[in-house]
Design a protein around this motif. Structure first.
Motif, PDB file in Angstrom:
ATOM      1  N   GLN A  59       5.355  14.789  15.334  1.00 22.42           N
ATOM      2  CA  GLN A  59       4.621  14.132  16.414  1.00 22.42           C
ATOM      3  C   GLN A  59       4.990  12.663  16.392  1.00 22.42           C
ATOM      4  OE1 GLN A  59       1.391  15.734  14.165  1.00 22.42           O
ATOM      5  NE2 GLN A  59       0.223  15.746  16.068  1.00 22.42           N
ATOM      6  N   SER A  60       4.765  11.990  17.517  1.00 20.11           N
ATOM      7  CA  SER A  60       5.169  10.594  17.539  1.00 20.11           C
ATOM      8  C   SER A  60       4.134   9.709  16.857  1.00 20.11           C
ATOM      9  CB  SER A  60       5.413  10.130  18.957  1.00 20.11           C
ATOM     10  OG  SER A  60       4.245  10.324  19.711  1.00 20.11           O
ATOM     11  N   GLY A  61       2.920  10.146  16.736  1.00 20.34           N
ATOM     12  CA  GLY A  61       1.910   9.311  16.098  1.00 20.34           C
ATOM     13  C   GLY A  61       1.140  10.094  15.059  1.00 20.34           C
ATOM     14  N   PRO A  62       0.278   9.400  14.343  1.00 18.81           N
ATOM     15  CA  PRO A  62      -0.551  10.104  13.379  1.00 18.81           C
ATOM     16  C   PRO A  62      -1.515  11.046  14.103  1.00 18.81           C
ATOM     17  CG  PRO A  62      -1.090   7.749  13.443  1.00 18.81           C
ATOM     18  CD  PRO A  62       0.044   7.964  14.375  1.00 18.81           C
ATOM     19  N   GLU A 101      -0.167  12.361   1.674  1.00 19.39           N
ATOM     20  CA  GLU A 101      -1.008  11.232   1.289  1.00 19.39           C
ATOM     21  C   GLU A 101      -0.863  10.044   2.230  1.00 19.39           C
ATOM     22  OE1 GLU A 101      -0.632  10.290  -2.949  1.00 19.39           O
ATOM     23  OE2 GLU A 101      -0.501  12.448  -3.296  1.00 19.39           O
ATOM     24  N   LEU A 102       0.312   9.897   2.826  1.00 21.57           N
ATOM     25  CA  LEU A 102       0.517   8.768   3.730  1.00 21.57           C
ATOM     26  C   LEU A 102      -0.130   9.003   5.098  1.00 21.57           C
ATOM     27  CD1 LEU A 102       4.222   7.801   2.938  1.00 21.57           C
ATOM     28  CD2 LEU A 102       2.157   6.517   2.321  1.00 21.57           C
ATOM     29  N   GLU A 103      -0.548  10.261   5.339  1.00 24.17           N
ATOM     30  CA  GLU A 103      -1.239  10.601   6.591  1.00 24.17           C
ATOM     31  C   GLU A 103      -0.476  10.141   7.823  1.00 24.17           C
ATOM     32  OE1 GLU A 103      -5.096   8.865   5.973  1.00 24.17           O
ATOM     33  OE2 GLU A 103      -5.797  10.618   4.876  1.00 24.17           O
ATOM     34  N   LEU A 104       0.775  10.582   7.913  1.00 23.87           N
ATOM     35  CA  LEU A 104       1.629  10.186   9.040  1.00 23.87           C
ATOM     36  C   LEU A 104       1.572  11.185  10.179  1.00 23.87           C
ATOM     37  CD1 LEU A 104       4.731   9.198   6.920  1.00 23.87           C
ATOM     38  CD2 LEU A 104       3.035   7.648   7.902  1.00 23.87           C
ATOM     39  N   GLY A 105       0.769  12.231  10.023  1.00 18.71           N
ATOM     40  CA  GLY A 105       0.757  13.288  11.022  1.00 18.71           C
ATOM     41  C   GLY A 105       1.552  14.473  10.497  1.00 18.71           C
ATOM     42  N   ILE A 127      13.009   8.827   0.202  1.00 20.30           N
ATOM     43  CA  ILE A 127      11.970   8.686   1.227  1.00 20.30           C
ATOM     44  C   ILE A 127      12.402   7.597   2.216  1.00 20.30           C
ATOM     45  CG2 ILE A 127       9.513   8.250   1.657  1.00 20.30           C
ATOM     46  CD1 ILE A 127       9.921  10.626  -0.194  1.00 20.30           C
ATOM     47  N   GLY A 128      12.397   7.909   3.477  1.00 19.72           N
ATOM     48  CA  GLY A 128      12.802   6.945   4.506  1.00 19.72           C
ATOM     49  C   GLY A 128      11.666   5.985   4.822  1.00 19.72           C
ATOM     50  N   ILE A 129      11.527   5.046   3.927  1.00 19.23           N
ATOM     51  CA  ILE A 129      10.328   4.238   3.875  1.00 19.23           C
ATOM     52  C   ILE A 129      10.189   3.299   5.067  1.00 19.23           C
ATOM     53  CG2 ILE A 129      11.425   2.428   2.531  1.00 19.23           C
ATOM     54  CD1 ILE A 129       8.081   3.905   1.715  1.00 19.23           C
ATOM     55  N   GLU A 130      11.297   2.893   5.666  1.00 23.28           N
ATOM     56  CA  GLU A 130      11.233   1.944   6.786  1.00 23.28           C
ATOM     57  C   GLU A 130      10.507   2.564   7.975  1.00 23.28           C
ATOM     58  OE1 GLU A 130      12.088  -1.199   6.719  1.00 23.28           O
ATOM     59  OE2 GLU A 130      13.133  -1.203   4.800  1.00 23.28           O
ATOM     60  N   ARG A 131      10.832   3.829   8.213  1.00 25.60           N
ATOM     61  CA  ARG A 131      10.168   4.563   9.286  1.00 25.60           C
ATOM     62  C   ARG A 131       8.664   4.672   8.989  1.00 25.60           C
ATOM     63  NH1 ARG A 131       9.937   5.978  13.773  1.00 25.60           N
ATOM     64  NH2 ARG A 131       8.903   7.899  14.403  1.00 25.60           N
ATOM     65  N   VAL A 132       8.352   4.900   7.713  1.00 23.42           N
ATOM     66  CA  VAL A 132       6.945   4.964   7.306  1.00 23.42           C
ATOM     67  C   VAL A 132       6.254   3.616   7.552  1.00 23.42           C
ATOM     68  CG1 VAL A 132       5.386   5.294   5.347  1.00 23.42           C
ATOM     69  CG2 VAL A 132       7.391   6.762   5.598  1.00 23.42           C
ATOM     70  N   PHE A 133       6.952   2.520   7.185  1.00 25.10           N
ATOM     71  CA  PHE A 133       6.377   1.190   7.447  1.00 25.10           C
ATOM     72  C   PHE A 133       6.043   1.017   8.924  1.00 25.10           C
ATOM     73  CE2 PHE A 133       9.085  -0.720   3.782  1.00 25.10           C
ATOM     74  CZ  PHE A 133       8.141  -0.342   2.862  1.00 25.10           C
ATOM     75  N   LYS A 177       0.835  -1.206   0.000  1.00 29.40           N
ATOM     76  CA  LYS A 177       0.000   0.000   0.000  1.00 29.40           C
ATOM     77  C   LYS A 177       0.875   1.263   0.000  1.00 29.40           C
ATOM     78  CE  LYS A 177      -3.645   1.911   2.681  1.00 29.40           C
ATOM     79  NZ  LYS A 177      -3.700   2.192   4.118  1.00 29.40           N
ATOM     80  N   VAL A 178       1.896   1.262   0.853  1.00 29.10           N
ATOM     81  CA  VAL A 178       2.788   2.425   0.925  1.00 29.10           C
ATOM     82  C   VAL A 178       3.513   2.633  -0.405  1.00 29.10           C
ATOM     83  CG1 VAL A 178       4.851   3.359   2.042  1.00 29.10           C
ATOM     84  CG2 VAL A 178       3.108   2.218   3.428  1.00 29.10           C
ATOM     85  N   PHE A 179       4.040   1.542  -0.959  1.00 29.99           N
ATOM     86  CA  PHE A 179       4.727   1.656  -2.248  1.00 29.99           C
ATOM     87  C   PHE A 179       3.793   2.191  -3.333  1.00 29.99           C
ATOM     88  CE2 PHE A 179       8.222  -1.736  -1.418  1.00 29.99           C
ATOM     89  CZ  PHE A 179       9.017  -0.762  -0.856  1.00 29.99           C
ATOM     90  N   ASN A 180       2.555   1.726  -3.335  1.00 30.65           N
ATOM     91  CA  ASN A 180       1.622   2.192  -4.356  1.00 30.65           C
ATOM     92  C   ASN A 180       1.404   3.696  -4.263  1.00 30.65           C
ATOM     93  OD1 ASN A 180       1.312  -0.289  -5.521  1.00 30.65           O
ATOM     94  ND2 ASN A 180      -0.590  -0.790  -4.439  1.00 30.65           N
ATOM     95  N   THR A 181       1.270   4.206  -3.039  1.00 31.44           N
ATOM     96  CA  THR A 181       1.104   5.650  -2.843  1.00 31.44           C
ATOM     97  C   THR A 181       2.310   6.406  -3.392  1.00 31.44           C
ATOM     98  OG1 THR A 181      -0.161   5.235  -0.830  1.00 31.44           O
ATOM     99  CG2 THR A 181       0.746   7.450  -1.105  1.00 31.44           C
ATOM    100  N   ILE A 182       3.494   5.920  -3.038  1.00 30.83           N
ATOM    101  CA  ILE A 182       4.713   6.628  -3.427  1.00 30.83           C
ATOM    102  C   ILE A 182       4.952   6.535  -4.933  1.00 30.83           C
ATOM    103  CG2 ILE A 182       7.222   6.587  -3.181  1.00 30.83           C
ATOM    104  CD1 ILE A 182       6.759   5.799  -0.246  1.00 30.83           C
ATOM    105  N   ILE A 183       4.780   5.331  -5.479  1.00 26.82           N
ATOM    106  CA  ILE A 183       5.019   5.163  -6.914  1.00 26.82           C
ATOM    107  C   ILE A 183       4.015   5.984  -7.722  1.00 26.82           C
ATOM    108  CG2 ILE A 183       4.971   3.481  -8.818  1.00 26.82           C
ATOM    109  CD1 ILE A 183       6.138   1.430  -6.830  1.00 26.82           C
ATOM    110  N   SER A 184       2.747   6.035  -7.255  1.00 25.02           N
ATOM    111  CA  SER A 184       1.752   6.877  -7.935  1.00 25.02           C
ATOM    112  C   SER A 184       2.225   8.313  -7.997  1.00 25.02           C
ATOM    113  CB  SER A 184       0.415   6.848  -7.201  1.00 25.02           C
ATOM    114  OG  SER A 184      -0.129   5.576  -7.253  1.00 25.02           O
ATOM    115  N   CYS A 185       2.777   8.798  -6.904  1.00 28.95           N
ATOM    116  CA  CYS A 185       3.253  10.180  -6.875  1.00 28.95           C
ATOM    117  C   CYS A 185       4.405  10.363  -7.859  1.00 28.95           C
ATOM    118  CB  CYS A 185       3.678  10.568  -5.468  1.00 28.95           C
ATOM    119  SG  CYS A 185       4.358  12.242  -5.379  1.00 28.95           S
ATOM    120  N   PHE A 186       5.371   9.445  -7.835  1.00 30.83           N
ATOM    121  CA  PHE A 186       6.503   9.551  -8.762  1.00 30.83           C
ATOM    122  C   PHE A 186       6.015   9.537 -10.215  1.00 30.83           C
ATOM    123  CE2 PHE A 186       9.518   7.367  -5.485  1.00 30.83           C
ATOM    124  CZ  PHE A 186       9.655   8.562  -4.803  1.00 30.83           C
ATOM    125  N   LYS A 187       5.049   8.669 -10.506  1.00 41.10           N
ATOM    126  CA  LYS A 187       4.550   8.589 -11.883  1.00 41.10           C
ATOM    127  C   LYS A 187       3.758   9.839 -12.256  1.00 41.10           C
ATOM    128  CE  LYS A 187       4.486   3.600 -12.622  1.00 41.10           C
ATOM    129  NZ  LYS A 187       3.692   2.392 -12.900  1.00 41.10           N
TER     130      LYS A 187
END
Lengths: 482, 482
Positions: B310-313, B169-173, B362-368, B43-53
């Motif tokens: 913030q520490s959470g969303p 788009e990832l709504e991480l806060g 993008i520091g994707i591991e932290r996002v995961f 899901k995360v990859f799809n969001t990011i790849i959509s943006c890149f495309k």
């Protein structure tokens, strides 16, 4: 090739000025994928992943390296091809050689007894690859495996159904799926008089039959591995046999082979397998072939391998309903392989608990090569981006307006590009669209800004039409709908 | 943790029976992804790849290892974290440390002067990671880069726009994107009196300001790196400054800093950057922050880093239109970073030809990690398969009929599962649907077969309805349409 080697050597030793010159290359046996190759790769992956998902598979991922001892003793004679990492203090690590051993390690470590999963990732082998034939030291594997205690041959049949579906959908030309069973091979070795301790090594030699003639294989058995010539000849008789369910039935009556319990178990399962393959309507491509051995140590039951029977893509031949393949074309390389490995997970479990597994691996690199050749040969251009519209201007000093409109489009989910120049020529903006296949251009000028419109141009037809700025997003969406 | 270490040691030395016991684990600093984690990752990859495309990017791929010398001299003090492969005869190889250096090597090798590409792949660092904070020795990077000679700051602004889009788009806060420029840092070091040869090492120390207090940073500058205390104090004054375009304007008037040509060039570009960011409507999150340094050697111009505040969303705060961030929350970690590196490609080109580049990772591991925590906390179940229908039976001896129907569905493109048992209980078939979120069950029995129908059951409502077998595919498609 000689010249290339000399040039490389010269470069390593230093250029004309005597300085050390950096060698600009990728590591031996590896390659980059350019955007065009990636577009093809994405298409192939989508086909394969769709099939795996259609069959209800989940996916997992494992690290690119494992503890060295995780890989030890799993690959027979191929172990020498494993890449080790340098000991930099800490654990001894190796790059994964396939995805099957890490999968078994994963199951044992997490005490999983049931899973249907696929895993698509790169694996590493220090082989001397013929890269012209699509073989590399770093290459993708696409694995699908079913782990769990089930009634015999049902998951095995699904694996073959999956190979059949994928090879059909990729339209690579005609193919055959050879099937055999390790127990039939072992039973055959036993009744032919091969000593127990030589089963595995003789198996490796039989595995070379797809690349070597029977004479060379026999030679290796007799001269290198010390088999009696008449034992080798008996093996030779069996491994020339091919057929379908009928052959399994015939061999169950074979006076010699039927004396081996193992062989009988394998043959009974083979019959069962073919009955399920009939239900799945895939027997047209499947051949029971006693010469199929597969080199890896960990197989315990059914094994299979799919080969393309033509060098290029071609129309499918009329379907045959039995598995006979007497008129099989010249094999041009394996594109999928797999089998049952009921003991591998137990090797990792501290208490030796077994988890029966069966799986298949798609030889995706070979598929990429073929698809690339097809794309080369085809007139249709491979697009490497999905951009829907180019925001352009014929006039100077409109960079800010172009950026503003582009951001509006991005924010509305439109795939848009804009040139990073203050005053690009309209022609070069249109040329970029032609080159990369962008179908639409949104052109703004002083007049359009004043009128609150955008001139929307279709690249292919060169038609232009004024669109209200407020309606631009909808119009682009409508026009780029597939 | 101590106990875990001791247990591991004991296991390595041998179990109770004195034999060597295999250690069942992944390599230090690495992890497996289970199906649930993979579903989130997808899901995360799809969001990011959509943006890149959406931004018109192509994609490429490079090998996981490079010639060791390709990586040499690119990472400053971090070079010691590179994984080397064992010398097994042949080339000396290292695992890639990031995707930027391989990208530059790719551009130089293929003489590419213009490309907008993304690359998502794993990189390797022999760090001592705090895995609880989502840091690993093997981790994904998602890189987007624009290479080419363009008018100043336009591609740079697009990179920041992309970070803004993705984090939204990832709504991480809430988040902040800090921006600075290597030329401003270097100019600042020069006017403060740092000797030329210490620029890079002092830059590395400044980079630690996000983890260390100013006192500790000053201490390192003075006691470890030999800077005069008053020089350090002057640096301290500058690196406490934060703002937006206004700060760039103010510093252009700064009597000391304006004496540095370099700093002025950086400050002028910073003003230009903020003007484009205004057009892209992203200045609400961007801060010009003189303490941002970024450790890597290869940056030559603009640098940036995005941090979650913030520490959470959490819900987004009211938008601010200037870049001031005085009330910024506590930074909980970088989730994206990048900058301009105009010299890197030239390091690989035999003639030193430069290709200006700017990019973001993008520091994707932290996002995961964050997305996983969110999924844990949420009531909604994460599905790990996409199966639409389970082919089931309540009666015995219908395995063959179930397999036949399942194959029909697969061949029609329906995602279908069937139990690999001769006579499974209906309850266990239904339970499997509940467990994995399969919405429909196609039930067959003697009566249904006779009538040419299938009983289609909706798992959630338990409603059942007879559907003509010829209409089953259409009915399933209709019911599982999103």
């Amino acid at each position: 090739e000689e010249v290339a080697k000399l040039l490389e050597l010269k470069a390593q030793l230093g250029g004309d000025d005597g300085k050390h010159v950096f060698v600009l290359k990728t590591a031996k046996g590896t390659r980059d994928y350019n955007p065009k190759q990636m577009a093809i790769r994405e298409k192939v992956f989508n086909t394969i992943i769709s099939c795996f998902k259609r069959h209800g598979a989940e996916t997992i991922d494992t690290p690119v390296f494992e503890l060295k001892e995780t890989l030890t003793g799993k690959y027979g004679e191929d172990s020498k091809l494993i890449y080790d990492l340098k000991d930099q203090g800490g654990e001894l690590l190796s790059l994964r050689y396939d995805l099957t051993v890490p999968f078994a390690r994963y199951l044992a470590m997490n005490k999983i007894t049931n899973i249907k999963r696929y895993h698509i990732a790169k694996v590493y082998r220090r082989d001397n690859p013929a890269m012209t034939r699509g073989r590399y030291r770093e290459f993708y594997q696409c694995d699908f495996d079913i782990a769990g205690q089930y009634d015999p041959m049902i998951p095995d049949a699904e694996c073959l159904k999956i190979v059949h579906e994928i090879l059909n959908e990729l339209e690579l030309g005609d193919f055959r799926i050879k099937v055999n069973d390790r127990r039939i091979l072992d039973g055959m070795f036993a009744v032919c008089g091969v000593p127990d301790e030589k089963f595995r090594t003789i198996c490796s030699t039989v595995d070379k039959l797809d690349k070597m003639s029977w004479e060379d294989v026999k030679n290796e058995m007799v001269n290198e591995k010390g088999l009696a010539p008449e034992v080798a000849d008996q093996i030779g008789e069996y491994v020339s046999m091919q057929g379908g369910m009928d052959l399994a039935e015939k061999l169950l009556q074979d006076p010699k082979l039927s004396q081996s319990k193992q062989a009988c178990a394998g043959l009974t399962d083979m019959k069962q397998l073919f009955s399920y393959l009939q239900l799945f309507r895939v027997t047209d491509k499947v051949v029971f072939d006693l010469s199929l051995a597969r080199g890896l140590d960990y197989y315990t039951g059914v094994i299979y391998e799919a080969v393309l029977t033509q060098s290029g893509p071609a129309p499918a031949p009329p379907q045959q309903q039995n598995g006979a393949a007497g008129e099989e074309g010249v094999s041009v390389g394996s594109v999928a392989g797999g089998g049952r490995y009921d003991g591998l997970v137990g090797m990792f479990d501290p208490k030796g608990r077994k988890v029966p597994c069966v799986g298949v691996s798609i030889g995706i690199e070979r598929v990429f090569s073929i698809m690339e050749q097809k794309a080369e040969a085809s007139a249709e251009k491979v697009r490497t981006t999905e951009t829907q519209v180019m925001v352009a201007s014929a006039q100077k000093n409109l960079l800010e307006e172009r950026l503003k409109l582009t951001a509006e489009l991005w924010d509305a989910g439109i795939k848009a590009e804009v040139m990073y120049k203050k005053n690009p020529k309209l022609l070069s903006q249109l040329q970029h669209c032609e080159d990369t296949g962008i179908p639409l251009v949104a052109i703004i000028g002083e007049q359009e800004l004043k009128d609150g419109v955008v001139k929307l141009r279709t690249v292919a037809s060169r038609e232009e039409m004024d669109v209200l700025r407020a309606e631009l997003v909808e119009e682009i969406k409508k026009r780029t709908l597939q």
